[in-house]
Design a protein around this motif. Structure first.
Motif, PDB file in Angstrom:
ATOM      1  N   PHE A   4     -58.294 -13.369 -33.333  1.00 20.55           N
ATOM      2  CA  PHE A   4     -58.061 -14.776 -33.022  1.00 20.55           C
ATOM      3  C   PHE A   4     -58.668 -15.679 -34.084  1.00 20.55           C
ATOM      4  N   LEU A   5     -59.928 -15.403 -34.451  1.00 23.26           N
ATOM      5  CA  LEU A   5     -60.595 -16.217 -35.461  1.00 23.26           C
ATOM      6  C   LEU A   5     -59.923 -16.084 -36.820  1.00 23.26           C
ATOM      7  N   ALA A   6     -59.489 -14.862 -37.149  1.00 19.20           N
ATOM      8  CA  ALA A   6     -58.807 -14.670 -38.431  1.00 19.20           C
ATOM      9  C   ALA A   6     -57.505 -15.463 -38.470  1.00 19.20           C
ATOM     10  N   GLY A   7     -56.756 -15.420 -37.370  1.00 18.84           N
ATOM     11  CA  GLY A   7     -55.523 -16.201 -37.320  1.00 18.84           C
ATOM     12  C   GLY A   7     -55.779 -17.692 -37.417  1.00 18.84           C
ATOM     13  N   ARG A   8     -56.845 -18.148 -36.740  1.00 19.40           N
ATOM     14  CA  ARG A   8     -57.179 -19.573 -36.812  1.00 19.40           C
ATOM     15  C   ARG A   8     -57.613 -19.979 -38.214  1.00 19.40           C
ATOM     16  N   LEU A   9     -58.358 -19.121 -38.896  1.00 21.09           N
ATOM     17  CA  LEU A   9     -58.784 -19.436 -40.258  1.00 21.09           C
ATOM     18  C   LEU A   9     -57.595 -19.524 -41.201  1.00 21.09           C
ATOM     19  N   ALA A  11     -54.491 -20.272 -40.292  1.00 18.68           N
ATOM     20  CA  ALA A  11     -53.784 -21.503 -39.936  1.00 18.68           C
ATOM     21  C   ALA A  11     -54.524 -22.736 -40.448  1.00 18.68           C
ATOM     22  N   ALA A  12     -55.865 -22.696 -40.395  1.00 19.40           N
ATOM     23  CA  ALA A  12     -56.651 -23.823 -40.892  1.00 19.40           C
ATOM     24  C   ALA A  12     -56.468 -23.988 -42.397  1.00 19.40           C
ATOM     25  N   GLY A  13     -56.442 -22.865 -43.122  1.00 17.35           N
ATOM     26  CA  GLY A  13     -56.223 -22.940 -44.560  1.00 17.35           C
ATOM     27  C   GLY A  13     -54.869 -23.534 -44.903  1.00 17.35           C
ATOM     28  N   ILE A  14     -53.836 -23.127 -44.171  1.00 16.19           N
ATOM     29  CA  ILE A  14     -52.493 -23.671 -44.409  1.00 16.19           C
ATOM     30  C   ILE A  14     -52.456 -25.158 -44.091  1.00 16.19           C
ATOM     31  N   ASN A 302     -60.557 -28.412 -32.132  1.00 20.16           N
ATOM     32  CA  ASN A 302     -59.567 -27.660 -31.358  1.00 20.16           C
ATOM     33  C   ASN A 302     -60.010 -26.224 -31.126  1.00 20.16           C
ATOM     34  N   LEU A 303     -60.675 -25.628 -32.124  1.00 22.82           N
ATOM     35  CA  LEU A 303     -61.195 -24.276 -31.949  1.00 22.82           C
ATOM     36  C   LEU A 303     -62.262 -24.240 -30.865  1.00 22.82           C
ATOM     37  N   ILE A 304     -63.169 -25.227 -30.879  1.00 20.20           N
ATOM     38  CA  ILE A 304     -64.199 -25.296 -29.843  1.00 20.20           C
ATOM     39  C   ILE A 304     -63.568 -25.501 -28.468  1.00 20.20           C
ATOM     40  N   PRO A 314     -62.144 -17.082 -17.536  1.00 22.73           N
ATOM     41  CA  PRO A 314     -62.242 -15.770 -18.181  1.00 22.73           C
ATOM     42  C   PRO A 314     -60.900 -15.056 -18.317  1.00 22.73           C
ATOM     43  N   ARG A 315     -59.894 -15.454 -17.536  1.00 25.92           N
ATOM     44  CA  ARG A 315     -58.591 -14.800 -17.645  1.00 25.92           C
ATOM     45  C   ARG A 315     -57.951 -15.041 -19.004  1.00 25.92           C
ATOM     46  N   THR A 316     -58.326 -16.143 -19.666  1.00 27.87           N
ATOM     47  CA  THR A 316     -57.771 -16.430 -20.999  1.00 27.87           C
ATOM     48  C   THR A 316     -58.578 -15.786 -22.108  1.00 27.87           C
ATOM     49  N   ALA A 317     -59.700 -15.171 -21.776  1.00 28.86           N
ATOM     50  CA  ALA A 317     -60.519 -14.548 -22.818  1.00 28.86           C
ATOM     51  C   ALA A 317     -59.786 -13.404 -23.489  1.00 28.86           C
ATOM     52  N   GLY A 318     -58.871 -12.754 -22.758  1.00 26.60           N
ATOM     53  CA  GLY A 318     -58.101 -11.666 -23.360  1.00 26.60           C
ATOM     54  C   GLY A 318     -57.218 -12.154 -24.495  1.00 26.60           C
ATOM     55  N   ASP A 319     -56.770 -13.401 -24.406  1.00 29.27           N
ATOM     56  CA  ASP A 319     -55.943 -13.948 -25.489  1.00 29.27           C
ATOM     57  C   ASP A 319     -56.760 -14.114 -26.760  1.00 29.27           C
ATOM     58  N   LEU A 320     -58.078 -14.392 -26.624  1.00 31.62           N
ATOM     59  CA  LEU A 320     -58.929 -14.570 -27.806  1.00 31.62           C
ATOM     60  C   LEU A 320     -59.329 -13.239 -28.404  1.00 31.62           C
ATOM     61  N   SER A 321     -59.473 -12.212 -27.559  1.00 26.17           N
ATOM     62  CA  SER A 321     -59.924 -10.907 -28.061  1.00 26.17           C
ATOM     63  C   SER A 321     -58.779 -10.069 -28.587  1.00 26.17           C
ATOM     64  N   SER A 322     -57.540 -10.436 -28.272  1.00 24.80           N
ATOM     65  CA  SER A 322     -56.405  -9.629 -28.732  1.00 24.80           C
ATOM     66  C   SER A 322     -56.045  -9.973 -30.164  1.00 24.80           C
TER      67      SER A 322
END
Length: 322
Positions: A4-9, A11-14, A302-304, A314-322
């Protein structure tokens, strides 16, 4: 989480590249230029040409763009045309002032707005309509009008708080005294910025609570004998906060626009006022640097907000860990 963080980084760079490109093109296509601003209204044509050559502004736009993007890729934001200081230094000096406005204003508006929404959730149809009308009307008032009203009421007429600046120029406080003086100077601008966002938070909280209370889990809790107040606070409110947090992150850009206005009204040496001064002076590197800094704040906000949503649900935590 790593994916998730890699994808956000990425997207942030773009996003930062797109913002830097658009800003570079727009300011270079605008009438006039840095050479005209530096030479002044009565600058001789020869002086303007000399400044243009000195800063390499006579080179083709494409080459200047490539050079600029290469410098940005290495973290070099360039130097200000007017002050000759590194843009990173100027932003680093101004950013804490803007954050000292932005963070307390967001927290204050969230606490008051959610409290208002929760406290007015039990109003009847007439009271709810009056509350919604008042909040909508208050939200329509521009930030600069709110700021000027606070200045007139609390600073000019009552003399309770300072009008402008970050510190009292007549004194040289240090330590705790300096912090206290700075806090007094920030009360009015933080309040002006927070009041505009409070109305949004109050309306969103009340609306979302009404929707959540109509859902099956809330109806079941009420049928089991749970009081309306406890159902609202313990069950409906946590679920109602999820879209509110998300929308607050999306509104961060608009709040930053309010920061620019508030810093101008109260003469605060923040990022917004720096951007305004750079735009007036046609200081291209500083304009691009301040815009990129504002864009980075929005992306981080937005990331925060996404992380807070995952913590609240916590049900959305799986979206961040996937």
């Amino acid at each position: 989480m790593r994916a998730f963080l890699a994808g956000r980084l990425i997207a942030a760079g773009i996003a930062l590249w797109a913002v830097a490109t658009l800003t570079f093109v727009l300011i270079n296509l605008a009438p006039g230029g840095p050479a005209v601003a530096l030479a002044g209204d009565y600058g001789a044509p020869g002086q303007i040409e000399e400044i243009t050559r000195a800063y390499g502004l006579d080179r083709p736009l494409g080459l200047r763009y490539l050079d600029h993007m290469v410098r940005l890729a290495t973290g070099d934001l360039g130097q200000s045309y007017r002050s000759q200081a590194p843009v990173r230094t100027l932003i680093a000096e101004s950013l804490p002032v803007s954050l000292a406005l932005l963070v307390p204003a967001i927290l204050l508006s969230a606490l008051i707005g959610i409290g208002l929404g929760l406290g007015t959730a039990s109003l009847g149809r007439g009271g709810a309509g009056l509350f919604t009308g008042l909040m909508a009307a208050a939200h329509a008032v521009p930030v600069y009008v709110v700021a000027q009203g606070l200045v007139l009421g609390l600073a000019v007429w009552l003399g309770l708080l300072p009008v402008q600046g970050l510190l009292d120029p007549r004194q040289s406080p240090t330590g705790i005294a300096a912090v206290a003086d700075m806090a007094r100077h920030l009360i009015l601008p933080v309040t002006a910025l927070a009041l505009h966002h409070v109305t949004f938070m109050a309306l969103m909280t009340r609306t979302r609570l009404a929707l959540e209370l109509a859902r099956p889990y809330a109806v079941t809790a009420r049928a089991k004998g749970l009081s309306l107040g406890r159902t609202r606070r313990n069950h409906a409110l946590p679920n109602a906060l999820l879209p509110i947090v998300t929308l607050s992150g999306q509104r961060l850009g608009g709040i930053l626009g309010g920061v620019v206005i508030v810093e101008t009204v109260f003469a605060l040496p923040g990022l917004g006022r720096l951007a305004v001064a750079a735009t007036i002076a046609r200081d291209h590197p500083l304009v691009i640097g301040t815009v990129l800094a504002a864009c980075a704040i929005v992306i981080l906000g937005n990331l925060i907000a996404d992380i807070l949503v995952a913590w609240l649900d916590p049900r959305t935590a799986g979206d961040l860990s996937s």
